[in-house]
Design an enzyme around this catalytic site. Structure first.
Site, PDB file in Angstrom:
ATOM      1  N   ARG B  13      85.858 -93.270  -4.705  1.00 25.67           N
ATOM      2  CA  ARG B  13      84.920 -92.335  -5.339  1.00 25.67           C
ATOM      3  C   ARG B  13      84.162 -91.523  -4.261  1.00 25.67           C
ATOM      4  O   ARG B  13      84.472 -90.378  -4.012  1.00 25.67           O
ATOM      5  CB  ARG B  13      83.916 -93.113  -6.217  1.00 25.67           C
ATOM      6  CG  ARG B  13      83.211 -92.269  -7.267  1.00 25.67           C
ATOM      7  CD  ARG B  13      82.153 -91.300  -6.744  1.00 25.67           C
ATOM      8  NE  ARG B  13      81.044 -91.951  -6.033  1.00 25.67           N
ATOM      9  CZ  ARG B  13      80.078 -91.286  -5.429  1.00 25.67           C
ATOM     10  NH1 ARG B  13      80.067 -89.955  -5.416  1.00 25.67           N
ATOM     11  NH2 ARG B  13      79.122 -91.923  -4.776  1.00 25.67           N
ATOM     12  N   ASP B  14      83.224 -92.161  -3.589  1.00 29.07           N
ATOM     13  CA  ASP B  14      82.396 -91.432  -2.624  1.00 29.07           C
ATOM     14  C   ASP B  14      83.258 -90.850  -1.515  1.00 29.07           C
ATOM     15  O   ASP B  14      82.991 -89.749  -1.021  1.00 29.07           O
ATOM     16  CB  ASP B  14      81.356 -92.390  -2.043  1.00 29.07           C
ATOM     17  CG  ASP B  14      80.325 -91.670  -1.187  1.00 29.07           C
ATOM     18  OD1 ASP B  14      80.171 -90.454  -1.344  1.00 29.07           O
ATOM     19  OD2 ASP B  14      79.692 -92.329  -0.349  1.00 29.07           O
ATOM     20  N   HIS B 206      75.743 -94.169   6.482  1.00 29.15           N
ATOM     21  CA  HIS B 206      76.682 -93.195   7.037  1.00 29.15           C
ATOM     22  C   HIS B 206      76.648 -93.316   8.561  1.00 29.15           C
ATOM     23  O   HIS B 206      75.615 -93.651   9.135  1.00 29.15           O
ATOM     24  CB  HIS B 206      76.300 -91.782   6.608  1.00 29.15           C
ATOM     25  CG  HIS B 206      76.636 -91.513   5.176  1.00 29.15           C
ATOM     26  ND1 HIS B 206      76.398 -90.326   4.558  1.00 29.15           N
ATOM     27  CD2 HIS B 206      77.227 -92.298   4.234  1.00 29.15           C
ATOM     28  CE1 HIS B 206      76.809 -90.378   3.307  1.00 29.15           C
ATOM     29  NE2 HIS B 206      77.307 -91.564   3.075  1.00 29.15           N
ATOM     30  N   CYS B 237      84.526 -86.681   7.964  1.00 26.44           N
ATOM     31  CA  CYS B 237      84.518 -87.129   9.346  1.00 26.44           C
ATOM     32  C   CYS B 237      83.136 -86.869   9.929  1.00 26.44           C
ATOM     33  O   CYS B 237      82.599 -85.780   9.794  1.00 26.44           O
ATOM     34  CB  CYS B 237      85.565 -86.352  10.138  1.00 26.44           C
ATOM     35  SG  CYS B 237      85.531 -86.740  11.884  1.00 26.44           S
ATOM     36  N   ASN B 246      81.029 -91.608   6.082  1.00 28.91           N
ATOM     37  CA  ASN B 246      80.821 -92.967   5.584  1.00 28.91           C
ATOM     38  C   ASN B 246      81.183 -94.019   6.631  1.00 28.91           C
ATOM     39  O   ASN B 246      82.119 -93.845   7.401  1.00 28.91           O
ATOM     40  CB  ASN B 246      81.712 -93.199   4.357  1.00 28.91           C
ATOM     41  CG  ASN B 246      81.064 -92.733   3.069  1.00 28.91           C
ATOM     42  OD1 ASN B 246      79.927 -93.086   2.798  1.00 28.91           O
ATOM     43  ND2 ASN B 246      81.780 -91.932   2.295  1.00 28.91           N
TER      44      ASN B 246
END
Lengths: 303, 303
Positions: B13-14, B206, B237, B246
């Site tokens: 998802r994310d 992150h 990225c 992430n």
């Protein structure tokens, strides 16, 4: 948390040695720009055979042309007696030599066992002291060897004992292929401290597996206050196969300053040098703080 | 150190929401591969307007075609009542909603103040509970806002109070633009715990400024045992301007396992999924452990 952490900037040597060669003029520009950031120590060059490492073939000229800024301690790395003589002739008074804690790794590098290299280093240290210079021994693969795997921290501590007995003024620990983790940092620092609680330790981390700042944080919590780092992460992108992936100086400084730990370094100036480094080597460097800026750099709202 | 840390895999998802769109079939492959790694929780899809986020336009179909593996808890993110109805109709029983701790950030995202969004969320939570689902509130910009800068941890703790009072079953904290540092993690976790010592916290870091694993380590030392992470670092990225970056699941798992902390995840299998993810999105992903392999992966000597 310590009030101050001492960073040794290794971009000009360890960094550039692992990049495509750049012109002498560019190396001098990088060194001079770093000297103006407030950093207290810089690993400037290495005196190695130009056939082995063409990136450092102009070490003498780079060092002659660079500004030597007051308040900055410059060091050079040497592989052997010949290199030591060159470094001394160039005027260096802080000189580093390397041995690998892993016998296999040491043999692969210099075709000698760790013990044989330690014998060589004992002679080198004597030579350097005789000339009035200080000698630092860097123990490579301190946190693991790509051929042997884990290296027993007690073995590393034994090497520390030996080099200190042989006169080494300082000892540094290299995470040569990025195998350090918080656990391994804790085990190594504890093993070394068990033998000598007051020996100053300098740690050199690679970000190969993303853990460099976690390792630095762990080390600081254990009272370690000296670290190597490379501007922009110069010295091999961690995302390219086989690359070393030095910890980026500005990522370390960014974290430390946010925790209230001083480094003497002007972070904004350092980020500008990282931009320069990127321009000089002509490729994108792996530093997040270079890319995104410090967390205090805000985005303007439109309108 | 905790014995076990629960990772929620957010790549499908994310992660994918912040990559170029990929085919439905590829999303299903990624989800199914992740379901077989031993991970306990997966954020599978979001039910958002396809015009707003085309990457999730096929959420219903992805979810219908994916294997639902026993022992894995799947969740979906929804932006509003319409999304909640879609998620419930698709059979989800764990549903996430988002609000930003920063008023400016919240207004930029949904054109509502944080307070107004909290009112909406109170209604959404009621709707979800009525349908027998659990509601998690994700507080974005918990560690800093790119427009406002620092966000007072006491403000975030106040939002936690409010959503818990309104019935939220779980609360997560998003480091939306990578502004978290060990110091900020400590301050936020402490502020939240001061109000409610037993509330389970899930942190979402992150790696924008290289500190994700240092933040995770700090949080673990404070007793936090739930984290989001994205396979391969899917989702932007950290070295591309403006990207989210992430934390890569395999970097987190690699560090945790080395410290003796279990995650239930098979690291080798996870790295294979990261390789698959790289293939599916067609670009190099920023995970060091994907590139270099785990520290236990040795290099063979020639000969």
């Amino acid at each position: 948390m310590p009030g101050f952490v001492s960073i040794r900037e290794v971009g000009p040597r360890d960094g550039l040695q692992n990049e495509e060669p750049i012109p002498t003029e560019a190396k001098v520009r990088l060194l001079d720009a770093l000297s103006r950031t407030g950093v207290g120590r810089i690993e400037a060059v290495s005196f190695v055979h130009p056939k082995a490492i063409p990136q450092m073939a102009d070490a003498d000229e780079v060092w002659r042309r660079a500004e030597q800024t007051e308040g900055v301690r410059y060091s050079a790395l040497v592989p052997n007696t010949r290199g030591a003589h060159r470094a001394l002739a160039a005027g260096f008074t802080e000189i580093e030599v390397v041995v690998s804690a892993s016998d296999t790794h040491n043999r692969r590098n210099v075709n000698r066992s760790t013990e044989e290299s330690l014998d060589d280093i004992a002679e080198l240290v004597e030579l350097l002291h005789h000339a009035g210079a200080r000698a630092e021994v860097i123990i490579a693969t301190s946190f693991g060897c790509p051929y042997e795997g884990d290296i027993d921290p007690v073995r590393v501590a034994g090497i520390v004992d030996r080099v200190v007995r042989d006169g080494a003024d300082r000892v540094a620990f290299g995470d040569t292929t990025g195998m350090a983790t918080p656990r391994r940092v804790r085990e190594l620092v504890t093993a070394v401290r068990d033998r000598d609680a007051h020996l100053p330790l300098l740690l050199h981390f690679h970000n190969t597996r993303g853990a460099a700042l976690a390792n630095l944080l762990t080390a600081i919590e254990l009272g370690v206050t000296e670290f190597d780092a490379s501007v922009g992460g110069l010295g091999g992108c961690p995302y390219a196969p086989g690359a070393s992936g030095n910890l980026a100086t500005e990522e370390a400084v960014h974290l430390l300053h946010d925790m209230g730990v001083d480094t003497g370094i002007d972070l904004a100036a350092l980020i500008e040098v990282a931009e320069l480094a990127e321009e000089l080597v002509g490729r994108s460097l792996p530093s997040g703080v270079l890319r995104a800026g410090p967390r205090t750099r805000l985005t303007a709202l439109p309108g």
